[in-house]
Write a protein that holds these residues in place. Structure first.
Motif, mmCIF file in Angstrom:
data_model
loop_
_atom_site.group_PDB
_atom_site.id
_atom_site.type_symbol
_atom_site.label_atom_id
_atom_site.label_comp_id
_atom_site.label_asym_id
_atom_site.label_seq_id
_atom_site.Cartn_x
_atom_site.Cartn_y
_atom_site.Cartn_z
ATOM 1 N N ILE A 1 -14.782 16.921 -16.078
ATOM 2 C CA ILE A 1 -15.621 17.462 -17.545
ATOM 3 C C ILE A 1 -16.991 16.765 -17.641
ATOM 4 N N GLU A 2 -17.034 15.576 -16.969
ATOM 5 C CA GLU A 2 -18.394 14.908 -17.223
ATOM 6 C C GLU A 2 -19.554 15.418 -16.282
ATOM 7 N N SER B 1 -19.484 18.711 -15.822
ATOM 8 C CA SER B 1 -19.776 20.066 -16.644
ATOM 9 C C SER B 1 -20.695 19.706 -17.921
ATOM 10 N N PHE B 2 -20.609 18.440 -18.602
ATOM 11 C CA PHE B 2 -21.578 18.020 -19.551
ATOM 12 C C PHE B 2 -22.964 17.802 -19.000
ATOM 13 N N LYS C 1 -19.634 24.655 -15.308
ATOM 14 C CA LYS C 1 -18.482 24.288 -16.271
ATOM 15 C C LYS C 1 -17.293 25.134 -15.614
#
Lengths: 119, 133
Positions: free
Chosen positions: B92-93, B95-96, B101
């Motif tokens: 998820i990091e 993705s940020f 994503k």
């Protein structure tokens, strides 16, 4: 055939509750994002996503939820989920969503949770 | 069972998996895990495989291993194949910070199913997934 999800929402103070009903794929995810952004633009500080009427969220749908989470974090708001099936709960944890958004069993607990978070 | 590469056809496939899971009295949460893994296998193929025949070929099997019953699903596409060793592990990091994503399908499949076997090459990709009752 369409299993795509329906989304409705309601404001309670500075918190917006979004209810989903059905399969969250790309279309369902976009529908949630549209509703969420409309609520944020209208002044909501926190979002509670109640997924109790959803049994499947695919990875495309989750990627859109991550975008919603990013937008909420950019605005220093809060995002919480509730009513997750064990499989959706597990998937959110696999993908790390649970590190940045709280997961509560019930809507009442989610509302209490986001209400107690500082703005 | 063969399904066309078309929107929401993955949901058609999950109905078959659910029916077989119910037949062996698999708990509902485990059936949901099989359904999501199957959805991910299908949409991976829909998005990336470039199937020559525009179809996905699915096989469902029930069996028993020692004392446990299982449900197995095979997803076969006649696409361009991929090297599963070279698939970057998502987070998820990432993705940020980036804008990528996606790429969670295989990770979700491996996390939800008890056994997963992926074979891929120029002739296509076969994902074999097993869930014990």
């Amino acid at each position: 055939m369409s299993e795509s999800c329906k989304v409705s929402s309601e404001r309670r103070g500075d918190v917006a509750i979004l209810w989903t009903d059905g399969y969250i794929n790309n279309q369902g995810g976009e529908e949630i994002a549209r509703e969420a952004y409309a609520q944020l633009d209208a002044g909501a500080r926190a979002l509670v996503l109640n997924l109790e009427k959803t049994r499947i969220v695919n990875s495309i749908g989750i990627s859109i939820l991550i975008e919603v989470l990013e937008k909420v974090m950019d605005r220093k708001g809060a995002l919480a989920f509730c009513g997750l099936t064990p499989t959706i709960d597990k998937t959110f944890r696999i993908m790390g969503l649970a590190q940045y958004a709280e997961i509560y069993p019930t809507q009442d607990e989610a509302l209490r949770g986001v209400s107690s978070q500082p703005a | 069972m063969t399904i066309p590469v078309a929107p929401e056809m993955e949901i058609v496939a999950t109905a078959q998996a659910a029916a077989l899971g119910e037949y062996i009295a698999m708990p509902r949460d485990k059936i949901d895990e099989v359904k999501l893994a199957l959805v991910e296998a299908c949409i991976n193929a829909f998005e990336h495989a470039e199937c020559r025949d525009e179809q996905l070929h699915l096989k469902f099997r029930l069996g028993r291993d020692a004392k446990r019953e299982w449900l197995e699903v095979e997803v076969l596409d006649k696409g361009k194949g991929f090297d599963s060793e070279k698939v970057e592990e998502p987070s998820i990091e990432k993705s940020f910070v980036g804008h990528r994503k996606r790429g969670w399908g295989l990770q979700i499949i491996k996390s939800l199913m008890d056994e997963v076997e992926i074979t891929s090459g120029g002739g296509g990709t076969r994902i074999l997934m097993r869930k014990y009752k």
